[in-house]
Design a protein around this motif. Structure first.
Motif, short mmCIF file in Angstrom:
data_model
loop_
_atom_site.label_atom_id
_atom_site.label_comp_id
_atom_site.label_asym_id
_atom_site.label_seq_id
_atom_site.Cartn_x
_atom_site.Cartn_y
_atom_site.Cartn_z
N LYS A 193 2.92 1.68 -3.19
CA LYS A 193 1.76 1.57 -3.57
C LYS A 193 1.53 3.58 -3.77
O LYS A 193 1.21 4.25 -5.40
CB LYS A 193 0.60 1.06 -4.39
N ALA A 194 1.10 3.79 -2.71
CA ALA A 194 0.83 5.62 -3.03
C ALA A 194 1.90 6.30 -2.80
O ALA A 194 1.61 7.63 -3.66
CB ALA A 194 -0.08 6.00 -1.37
N ALA A 195 2.74 6.00 -2.94
CA ALA A 195 4.52 6.92 -2.69
C ALA A 195 4.56 7.26 -3.78
O ALA A 195 4.32 8.50 -4.57
CB ALA A 195 5.19 6.58 -1.77
N LYS A 244 2.17 7.18 -6.82
CA LYS A 244 1.24 7.49 -7.25
C LYS A 244 1.82 8.69 -7.06
O LYS A 244 1.24 9.95 -8.09
CB LYS A 244 -0.33 7.19 -6.61
N ILE A 245 1.60 9.49 -5.75
CA ILE A 245 2.39 11.35 -5.87
C ILE A 245 3.20 11.55 -5.82
O ILE A 245 2.65 12.63 -6.67
CB ILE A 245 2.16 11.28 -3.80
N PHE A 292 1.03 -1.52 0.23
CA PHE A 292 -0.17 -0.07 -0.33
C PHE A 292 1.01 1.14 -0.01
O PHE A 292 0.66 2.33 -0.47
CB PHE A 292 -1.00 0.10 1.64
N LEU A 293 1.88 1.24 0.61
CA LEU A 293 2.77 2.86 1.23
C LEU A 293 3.44 2.61 0.03
O LEU A 293 3.38 4.19 -0.65
CB LEU A 293 3.57 2.00 2.23
#
Ligand SMILES: Cc1cc2nc3c(=O)[nH]c(=O)nc-3n(C[C@H](O)[C@H](O)[C@H](O)COP(=O)(O)O)c2cc1C
Length: 180
Positions: A93-95, A97-98, A90-91
């Protein structure tokens, strides 16, 4: 061998001798890949080694058809390393994306180049293969559809006696020193 000489020596190898690679050497290549850095130390890779000639031949027939046929030469390789990317946490993936950065591809790239350089040191040539029928590959090897396979590393001993030169941009075209 000096590192820079090893780097110069590694070139994409597309003609292979009919000679098996000792499994110990294949494992040394995987060990070099294992030690590669990765964002958040995620190590998002698994390596499936195929070193049986008949399996390689039938797989390549399946995945290097029509528009992929210029990569048919890997049917002669002594081994193929199928690089299976692991699902992003999750982390990360989120990083990613940002930031707009596909970290896993960078990670896989470094690991594969470690593998290629270790192979070269052992006198084994390699070629990165990014163009193949991925769907058929997964079907043939019975890998889950959700797996992502961006690259295959073909490995073998050099058949040609001709030295290949490296085609690269001149160094002054690719660097600059930042000036305040
Ligand atoms: C991500 C990636 C994908 C590649 N895919 C292919 C491919 O599908 N077929 C092929 O023959 N070479 C492929 N190559 C090899 C490049 O064509 C080669 O590295 C480049 O021309 C530089 O030549 P060299 O490796 O001999 O220094 C690929 C290389 C990379 C890094």
């Amino acid at each position: 061998m000096k590192f820079i000489d090893l780097v110069k020596k590694r070139k994409s190898l597309r003609t292979y001798l009919d000679k098996p690679i000792p499994r110990q050497d294949l494992l040394s290549c995987i060990e070099a890949a294992r030690l590669a850095p990765s964002a958040c130390n995620a190590q998002p890779w698994k390596f499936l080694i195929i070193d049986d000639k008949d399996t390689i031949k039938s797989l390549v027939k399946d995945i290097c058809h029509t528009i992929y046929s210029f990569n048919k030469f890997i049917g002669e390789a002594s081994a193929l390393v199928i690089v299976i990317s692991q699902k992003e946490g999750f982390l990360r993936k989120a990083a990613g994306k940002i930031k707009g950065t596909n970290y896993y591809l960078i990670d896989i790239g470094i690991a594969c180049q470690h593998l290629a350089l270790q192979a070269q040191e052992l006198g084994i040539g390699s070629c990165w293969i990014g163009w193949f029928d991925e769907k058929k590959l997964k079907k043939n090897l019975k890998l889950p559809k959700k797996n992502k396979i961006d690259t295959i590393m073909s490995l073998g001993y050099d058949k040609s006696i001709m030295a290949k030169s490296k085609i690269r941009k001149p160094i002054n075209e690719i660097y600059s020193f930042y000036q305040k």
